[in-house]
Design a protein around this motif. Structure first.
Motif, PDB file in Angstrom:
ATOM      1  N   SER A   1      -2.600  -6.439  -1.757  1.00 17.29           N
ATOM      2  CA  SER A   1      -1.181  -6.402  -1.358  1.00 17.29           C
ATOM      3  C   SER A   1      -0.239  -6.904  -2.456  1.00 17.29           C
ATOM      4  CB  SER A   1      -0.984  -7.215  -0.074  1.00 17.29           C
ATOM      5  OG  SER A   1      -1.445  -8.535  -0.262  1.00 17.29           O
TER       6      SER A   1
ATOM      7  N   THR B   1      -7.209 -10.417  -1.031  1.00  9.61           N
ATOM      8  CA  THR B   1      -5.881 -10.477  -0.393  1.00  9.61           C
ATOM      9  C   THR B   1      -5.966  -9.874   1.007  1.00  9.61           C
ATOM     10  OG1 THR B   1      -4.996  -8.248  -0.901  1.00  9.61           O
ATOM     11  CG2 THR B   1      -4.894  -9.879  -2.670  1.00  9.61           C
ATOM     12  N   ASP B   2      -4.936 -10.134   1.797  1.00  8.62           N
ATOM     13  CA  ASP B   2      -4.772  -9.400   3.047  1.00  8.62           C
ATOM     14  C   ASP B   2      -3.986  -8.153   2.664  1.00  8.62           C
ATOM     15  OD1 ASP B   2      -3.808  -8.256   5.349  1.00  8.62           O
ATOM     16  OD2 ASP B   2      -3.445 -10.159   6.358  1.00  8.62           O
ATOM     17  N   LYS B   3      -4.656  -6.998   2.720  1.00  5.23           N
ATOM     18  CA  LYS B   3      -4.059  -5.765   2.183  1.00  5.23           C
ATOM     19  C   LYS B   3      -2.799  -5.323   2.904  1.00  5.23           C
ATOM     20  CE  LYS B   3      -5.986  -2.566  -0.194  1.00  5.23           C
ATOM     21  NZ  LYS B   3      -6.796  -1.548  -0.855  1.00  5.23           N
ATOM     22  N   TRP B   4      -2.601  -5.814   4.134  1.00  2.00           N
ATOM     23  CA  TRP B   4      -1.476  -5.305   4.933  1.00  2.00           C
ATOM     24  C   TRP B   4      -0.247  -6.192   4.868  1.00  2.00           C
ATOM     25  CZ3 TRP B   4      -2.833  -0.653   5.181  1.00  2.00           C
ATOM     26  CH2 TRP B   4      -4.174  -0.335   5.326  1.00  2.00           C
ATOM     27  N   GLN B   5      -0.373  -7.372   4.247  1.00  2.00           N
ATOM     28  CA  GLN B   5       0.778  -8.272   4.161  1.00  2.00           C
ATOM     29  C   GLN B   5       1.089  -8.541   2.697  1.00  2.00           C
ATOM     30  OE1 GLN B   5       1.608 -10.912   7.186  1.00  2.00           O
ATOM     31  NE2 GLN B   5      -0.496 -11.037   7.904  1.00  2.00           N
ATOM     32  N   TYR B   6       2.285  -8.142   2.295  1.00  4.05           N
ATOM     33  CA  TYR B   6       2.713  -8.247   0.894  1.00  4.05           C
ATOM     34  C   TYR B   6       2.430  -9.639   0.322  1.00  4.05           C
ATOM     35  CZ  TYR B   6       5.946  -8.059  -3.118  1.00  4.05           C
ATOM     36  OH  TYR B   6       6.497  -8.128  -4.375  1.00  4.05           O
ATOM     37  N   ARG B   7       1.740  -9.688  -0.811  1.00  6.28           N
ATOM     38  CA  ARG B   7       1.456 -10.917  -1.549  1.00  6.28           C
ATOM     39  C   ARG B   7       0.798 -12.000  -0.676  1.00  6.28           C
ATOM     40  NH1 ARG B   7       4.220 -12.448  -6.264  1.00  6.28           N
ATOM     41  NH2 ARG B   7       4.372 -14.463  -5.255  1.00  6.28           N
ATOM     42  N   THR B   8      -0.294 -11.630  -0.015  1.00  2.00           N
ATOM     43  CA  THR B   8      -1.028 -12.623   0.768  1.00  2.00           C
ATOM     44  C   THR B   8      -2.411 -12.821   0.166  1.00  2.00           C
ATOM     45  OG1 THR B   8       0.156 -11.806   2.699  1.00  2.00           O
ATOM     46  CG2 THR B   8      -1.679 -13.307   3.110  1.00  2.00           C
TER      47      THR B   8
ATOM     48  N   VAL C   1       1.559  -2.286  -2.325  1.00  2.00           N
ATOM     49  CA  VAL C   1       2.781  -2.187  -1.516  1.00  2.00           C
ATOM     50  C   VAL C   1       3.964  -1.752  -2.395  1.00  2.00           C
ATOM     51  CG1 VAL C   1       4.378  -3.447  -0.015  1.00  2.00           C
ATOM     52  CG2 VAL C   1       1.927  -3.953   0.099  1.00  2.00           C
TER      53      VAL C   1
ATOM     54  N   ARG D   1      -6.132 -14.802  -0.420  1.00  2.00           N
ATOM     55  CA  ARG D   1      -7.141 -15.448   0.429  1.00  2.00           C
ATOM     56  C   ARG D   1      -7.852 -16.536  -0.375  1.00  2.00           C
ATOM     57  NH1 ARG D   1      -9.540 -10.073   3.198  1.00  2.00           N
ATOM     58  NH2 ARG D   1      -8.287 -10.121   5.082  1.00  2.00           N
TER      59      ARG D   1
END
Ligand code: IPE
Length: 257
Positions: A47, A12-19, A51, A21
């Motif tokens: 994420s 995931t993209d750790k900085w954007q909620y529920r993103t 979060v 990869r």
């Protein structure tokens, strides 16, 4: 059998909620499949977990009214992430099934007290790949809590004695400083207790399950139950497959004892 943890920072993209990869996970799934190795997979929450778990302070257990909403939200989010991961694994030709910690693991004071290891053994025996993940679970003293993928993989290593444990992250291994913040950070090829004790502790951490140092503590503990414990970069194509095959690849090796 090889235990693999796909870190939340890779899938995931750790900085954007529920993103999620999808391309990265599809490639990693293909690398696992192509290696032909028997594996048990654990994945982090990234994420999809940190979060909301942080917002509702779930890692502290029951400390205030209203956290039940967070228990439900995080449980739903990490299940959805797990489904996305499973679909990629199955598309890559792996016969994978999910084992949800929320249904078969219990914490005590925030620490993993019970995990149904027989369930993992039984799936391995019938040639099916068990997949588990960082989740919100019941806690006998705190009502609920966060069961991290690192707690799970440590218990799985103790119980299943894998020949190798591979942690897949978004960097080449463990560095003397945070490589995302310092371009001159040096990769540490071998990690033991003395190396961990010498690392600076000032980097910021937004994870409810602790910093890289907490993660290395788990790695040191589990390295007693396996021949080799490595940390590799899952963003670099081919490294996971090389590590699974036992070929030499850029990594950090953790040595306990
Ligand atoms: C975290 O698990 C679980 C939740 C926050 C629900 P991990 O600690 O294993 O996840 P990553 O790998 O750091 O994302």
């Amino acid at each position: 059998m090889i235990l693999v943890k796909l870190g939340g920072s890779v899938i995931t993209d750790k900085w954007q909620y529920r993103t999620f990869r999808p391309e990265t996970v599809a490639r990693l799934a293909q690398e696992v499949s192509s290696s032909g190795e028997e594996v048990v997979l654990v994945h982090g929450a990234g994420s999809y977990g940190h979060v909301m778990a942080k917002r509702f302070e779930l890692q502290k257990g029951r400390v205030r009214p209203g956290q039940e909403e967070g228990v439900s939200k995080v449980s739903l989010d990490v299940r959805e992430l797990d489904l996305l991961v499973l679909k990629e694994l199955v598309s890559a030709g792996l016969n994978a099934v999910a084992i949800s910690p929320g249904s078969c693991a219990t914490l005590r004071d925030g620490k993993l007290a019970h995990l149904d290891l027989d369930r993992f053994r039984a799936y391995l025996e019938i040639g099916v790949v068990p997949v588990t993940y960082g989740d919100v679970t019941l806690d006998v003293t705190r009502s609920f809590g966060i069961c991290s993928g690192d707690q799970l993989i440590t218990r799985l290593a103790e119980g299943l004695r894998p020949k190798r444990v591979i942690f897949v992250t978004d960097v080449d291994g463990v560095f003397d400083r945070d490589p995302h913040l310092h371009s001159d950070a040096q990769l540490l090829a071998d990690i033991d207790r003395s190396v961990l004790d010498g690392l600076p502790r000032s980097e910021r951490c937004d994870d409810v399950t602790g910093s890289i140092y907490a993660k290395i503590e788990y790695m040191l503990a589990l390295s007693a139950h396996t021949d080799e414990c490595t940390i590799i970069n899952g963003m670099a194509p081919g490294r996971l497959e090389s590590a699974l095959r036992g070929a030499s690849t850029l990594c950090s090796k953790v040595r306990g004892g």
